[in-house]
Write an enzyme that holds these catalytic residues in place. Structure first.
Site, PDB file in Angstrom:
ATOM      1  N   GLY A   1      -2.943  12.504   6.763  1.00  0.00           N
ATOM      2  CA  GLY A   1      -2.841  11.046   6.696  1.00  0.00           C
ATOM      3  C   GLY A   1      -4.238  10.444   6.586  1.00  0.00           C
ATOM      4  O   GLY A   1      -5.169  11.102   6.126  1.00  0.00           O
ATOM      5  N   SER A   2      -4.370   9.227   7.033  1.00  0.00           N
ATOM      6  CA  SER A   2      -5.630   8.514   6.831  1.00  0.00           C
ATOM      7  C   SER A   2      -6.708   8.968   7.827  1.00  0.00           C
ATOM      8  O   SER A   2      -6.397   9.505   8.905  1.00  0.00           O
ATOM      9  CB  SER A   2      -5.399   7.012   6.995  1.00  0.00           C
ATOM     10  N   THR A   3      -7.941   8.705   7.467  1.00  0.00           N
ATOM     11  CA  THR A   3      -9.059   9.061   8.332  1.00  0.00           C
ATOM     12  C   THR A   3      -8.968   8.290   9.655  1.00  0.00           C
ATOM     13  O   THR A   3      -9.222   8.854  10.730  1.00  0.00           O
ATOM     14  CB  THR A   3     -10.400   8.773   7.623  1.00  0.00           C
TER      15      THR A   3
ATOM     16  N   THR B   1      -6.301   7.265  11.297  1.00  0.00           N
ATOM     17  CA  THR B   1      -5.305   7.883  12.185  1.00  0.00           C
ATOM     18  C   THR B   1      -5.797   9.245  12.667  1.00  0.00           C
ATOM     19  O   THR B   1      -5.562   9.626  13.819  1.00  0.00           O
ATOM     20  CB  THR B   1      -3.943   8.006  11.469  1.00  0.00           C
ATOM     21  N   GLY B   2      -6.482   9.966  11.804  1.00  0.00           N
ATOM     22  CA  GLY B   2      -7.037  11.260  12.221  1.00  0.00           C
ATOM     23  C   GLY B   2      -7.954  11.097  13.427  1.00  0.00           C
ATOM     24  O   GLY B   2      -7.896  11.878  14.388  1.00  0.00           O
TER      25      GLY B   2
ATOM     26  N   GLU C   1      -6.107  16.866   7.695  1.00  0.00           N
ATOM     27  CA  GLU C   1      -6.259  16.630   6.253  1.00  0.00           C
ATOM     28  C   GLU C   1      -6.233  15.117   6.063  1.00  0.00           C
ATOM     29  O   GLU C   1      -5.167  14.505   6.098  1.00  0.00           O
ATOM     30  CB  GLU C   1      -5.105  17.281   5.476  1.00  0.00           C
TER      31      GLU C   1
ATOM     32  N   CYS D   1      -3.852  12.418  -2.026  1.00  0.00           N
ATOM     33  CA  CYS D   1      -5.110  12.531  -1.277  1.00  0.00           C
ATOM     34  C   CYS D   1      -6.226  13.049  -2.170  1.00  0.00           C
ATOM     35  O   CYS D   1      -7.302  12.465  -2.238  1.00  0.00           O
ATOM     36  CB  CYS D   1      -4.921  13.434  -0.074  1.00  0.00           C
TER      37      CYS D   1
HETATM   38  P1  NAD Z   1      -1.396   7.106   8.014  1.00  0.00           P
HETATM   39  O1  NAD Z   1      -2.566   7.687   8.683  1.00  0.00           O
HETATM   40  O2  NAD Z   1      -1.186   5.633   8.057  1.00  0.00           O
HETATM   41  O3  NAD Z   1      -0.045   7.714   8.618  1.00  0.00           O
HETATM   42  C1  NAD Z   1       0.172   9.104   8.639  1.00  0.00           C
HETATM   43  C2  NAD Z   1       1.103   9.450   9.794  1.00  0.00           C
HETATM   44  O4  NAD Z   1       0.434   9.216  11.045  1.00  0.00           O
HETATM   45  C3  NAD Z   1       2.397   8.652   9.845  1.00  0.00           C
HETATM   46  O5  NAD Z   1       3.447   9.536  10.148  1.00  0.00           O
HETATM   47  C4  NAD Z   1       2.143   7.674  10.983  1.00  0.00           C
HETATM   48  O6  NAD Z   1       3.314   7.258  11.638  1.00  0.00           O
HETATM   49  C5  NAD Z   1       1.320   8.513  11.921  1.00  0.00           C
HETATM   50  N1  NAD Z   1       0.501   7.753  12.866  1.00  0.00           N
HETATM   51  C6  NAD Z   1       0.019   6.498  12.742  1.00  0.00           C
HETATM   52  N2  NAD Z   1      -0.755   6.195  13.815  1.00  0.00           N
HETATM   53  C7  NAD Z   1      -0.737   7.273  14.633  1.00  0.00           C
HETATM   54  C8  NAD Z   1      -1.369   7.590  15.866  1.00  0.00           C
HETATM   55  N3  NAD Z   1      -2.163   6.711  16.488  1.00  0.00           N
HETATM   56  N4  NAD Z   1      -1.157   8.825  16.398  1.00  0.00           N
HETATM   57  C9  NAD Z   1      -0.388   9.742  15.767  1.00  0.00           C
HETATM   58  N5  NAD Z   1       0.234   9.479  14.598  1.00  0.00           N
HETATM   59  C10 NAD Z   1       0.053   8.268  14.035  1.00  0.00           C
HETATM   60  O7  NAD Z   1      -1.467   7.655   6.521  1.00  0.00           O
HETATM   61  P2  NAD Z   1      -0.539   7.283   5.263  1.00  0.00           P
HETATM   62  O8  NAD Z   1      -0.847   5.877   4.867  1.00  0.00           O
HETATM   63  O9  NAD Z   1       0.869   7.685   5.543  1.00  0.00           O
HETATM   64  O10 NAD Z   1      -1.083   8.291   4.167  1.00  0.00           O
HETATM   65  C11 NAD Z   1      -2.094   7.938   3.263  1.00  0.00           C
HETATM   66  C12 NAD Z   1      -3.399   8.578   3.657  1.00  0.00           C
HETATM   67  O11 NAD Z   1      -3.217   9.973   3.847  1.00  0.00           O
HETATM   68  C13 NAD Z   1      -4.475   8.453   2.625  1.00  0.00           C
HETATM   69  O12 NAD Z   1      -5.708   8.165   3.215  1.00  0.00           O
HETATM   70  C14 NAD Z   1      -4.535   9.835   1.997  1.00  0.00           C
HETATM   71  O13 NAD Z   1      -5.750  10.149   1.380  1.00  0.00           O
HETATM   72  C15 NAD Z   1      -4.217  10.700   3.160  1.00  0.00           C
HETATM   73  N6  NAD Z   1      -3.676  11.987   2.725  1.00  0.00           N
HETATM   74  C16 NAD Z   1      -4.456  13.098   2.879  1.00  0.00           C
HETATM   75  C17 NAD Z   1      -4.000  14.322   2.431  1.00  0.00           C
HETATM   76  C18 NAD Z   1      -4.839  15.558   2.565  1.00  0.00           C
HETATM   77  O14 NAD Z   1      -4.339  16.646   2.355  1.00  0.00           O
HETATM   78  N7  NAD Z   1      -6.090  15.453   2.917  1.00  0.00           N
HETATM   79  C19 NAD Z   1      -2.749  14.407   1.837  1.00  0.00           C
HETATM   80  C20 NAD Z   1      -1.983  13.250   1.700  1.00  0.00           C
HETATM   81  C21 NAD Z   1      -2.463  12.030   2.162  1.00  0.00           C
END
Ligand code: NAD
Length: 468
Positions: A220-222, A224-225, A242, A276
């Site tokens: 997911g996003s940086t 949230t990571g 990731e 991503c």
């Molecule tokens: P996001 O970070 O908004 O959400 C991802 C997940 O995290 C969701 O299931 C969400 O409910 C959960 N989440 C949100 N806040 C949380 C918290 N505080 N604790 C635990 N979980 C939480 O990301 P998104 O908008 O769904 O995805 C898009 C992003 O993901 C882009 O930045 C993209 O580049 C990245 N991405 C990376 C890869 C990779 O392999 N590096 C692959 C796909 C997407």
């Protein structure tokens, strides 16, 4: 034969839940259950209960289960693709819904086939030391909305193969796809080794701080990571992160613009840019600038965008309004700065879906927000450069480093440039091509840890040295 309605019937709650909209039409696709933190705790307890019997199986037995799960995906492939297309928006054709479901089966089979042997580190008259990998326990998997099924398999397949059980938390934008995938996988997996808890951010937070979860696989996003690093700290969890990317493509002065145009296009616009490791900024030398712009425009004009279930379309809508607004804002800001729109940039306001037209933006500065922020949609900035050193510097100037690519008629020269780029993967004359045998992961703000291949298996085990 399974239909998408059949899959929905298996996951829609008898009452309650939340309507999920088709981003192409605004119609309701189905109702997703709204699981709570209590539901999560129950799922973790159940997965924990099933873990030791699962871990007691041999690698060959667990691989057999993964292969049977791949058979199940293939049996329901069309129904899964249709549901995915309706919920995520991606077209059935092109590198989209059918492709994603096919990748789920391929990754399951590949993950079943890898061999992770004990590594003999020392074996001499002084003694012997071996490195082995034990199961971690229960793994939590948190995923995004762009490739919801495929990324779920990337997380769950190596986790299961290594003897862990799994609790998944899909994105609140695309829960139906992951719930349906789990229904299909669970036709073959033993009871309780794979759970899906479909909740919001609070459920994700609870999963990442849960004392009975040994590892989080997060995509997911940086932002949230970073939140997950913080919430997992007290329980010292293992993490594979990731995160977001802003991949650069560098066209070298000896490239052939016409020959590379199609691959450049798909490198940037796969999944309508919501990927991503898509190319998110393109660097082109002065001598080829106009030719690259022309060739890319020609390709862009040939690619139909529309409702995913129409077999002709290869590009779809943005998955959600928030993402649509990001793209619209970034392109408007680029236009206001004096950048030149080659194609697109003018969305139609009277349509139901979140469609943003394929957009190419030329004569744009490297510090423009469309270049420096992750756009995650169908708008590619094309930045002019004067020297390869300058291009490398611009490519490395951001705080993320997932992928990158170098385009040239001379692979040896391209390889030299590739080695100077700060990214987890650098492709030559292609972009974003992932392979289940080849480790994939980011550097800098794009995260840490590797997925895929034998390295990916190691990441789902606890290393243990046995020394005697
Ligand atoms: P996001 O970070 O908004 O959400 C991802 C997940 O995290 C969701 O299931 C969400 O409910 C959960 N989440 C949100 N806040 C949380 C918290 N505080 N604790 C635990 N979980 C939480 O990301 P998104 O908008 O769904 O995805 C898009 C992003 O993901 C882009 O930045 C993209 O580049 C990245 N991405 C990376 C890869 C990779 O392999 N590096 C692959 C796909 C997407």
């Amino acid at each position: 034969m399974t239909t998408y309605q059949g899959l929905l019937a298996a996951i829609v709650p008898a009452e309650g839940g939340r309507d999920i909209m088709d981003p192409a039409t605004g119609e309701v696709v189905g109702r997703a259950p709204e699981h709570t933190v209590e539901d999560l705790s129950a799922a973790v307890a159940s997965a924990r209960g099933a873990q030791s019997a699962w871990a007691a199986l041999s690698h060959a037995e667990r691989s057999d289960y993964l292969n049977r799960a791949a058979d199940a995906v293939e049996r329901s492939a069309e129904a899964l693709a249709e549901l995915l297309s309706r919920e995520q928006g991606k077209p059935l054709n092109g590198p989209n819904a059918r492709f994603e479901v096919g990748a789920c089966a391929a990754w399951l089979r590949a993950t079943a086939s890898f061999e992770l042997e004990p590594e003999v580190l020392v074996d001499d008259e002084g003694g012997r030391a071996e490195l082995i990998y034990r199961p971690i326990g229960v793994v939590g998997a948190i995923g995004p909305w762009n490739w919801p099924m495929m990324i779920s398999v990337w997380q769950l397949a190596p986790a299961l193969r290594m003897g862990n059980t799994v609790v998944m938390k899909p994105s609140e934008y695309t829960p139906l796809s992951v719930l349906a995938l789990a229904v299909v996988l669970n036709q073959e997996l033993p009871a309780d080794v794979l759970h899906v808890v479909s909740g919001g951010r609070d459920v994700g937070e609870s999963l990442s701080s849960h004392p009975d979860i040994g590892k989080i696989m997060f995509t997911g996003s940086t932002a949230t990571g970073k939140a997950i690093i913080r919430s997992s700290a007290d329980t010292v969890k293992r993490l594979t992160l990731e995160l977001g990317g802003n991949d650069a493509g560098i066209v070298l002065p000896d490239a052939d613009p016409k020959a590379i145009a199609q691959d450049l296009f798909w490198g940037a616009f796969i999944n309508t840019g919501q990927t991503c490791a898509a190319m998110k900024r393109l660097y082109v030398p002065e001598n080829l600038y106009d030719q690259v712009c022309e060739s890319l425009t020609e390709v862009a004009l040939q690619m139909p965008m529309g409702v995913g279930l129409d077999e002709n379309n290869v590009l779809g809508p943005l998955q959600n309004k928030a993402q649509y607004d990001i793209i619209a804002r970034l392109v408007e800001e680029a236009k206001a700065s004096g950048a030149r729109v080659l194609v697109g940039g003018e969305p139609e306001s009277d349509q139901p879906g979140y469609f943003y037209p394929t957009t190419l933006v030329a004569d744009i500065d490297n510090d423009n927000a469309l270049v420096t922020e992750e756009q995650f949609g169908p708008a590619l900035p094309i930045v002019r450069y004067n020297s390869v050193d300058e291009a490398v510097e611009m490519a490395n100037s951001l705080s993320v480093g997932l992928g990158a690519s170098v385009w040239s008629s001379d692979p040896a020269k391209a390889r030299e440039v590739a080695a100077r780029i700060e990214a987890g993967t650098v492709w030559i004359n292609k972009h974003g091509a992932v392979d289940p045998r080849v480790p994939f992961g980011g550097v800098k703000g794009s995260g840490y840890g590797l997925e895929f291949g034998v390295e990916g298996l190691k990441a789902l085990g606890t290393p243990q040295v046995i020394s005697y």
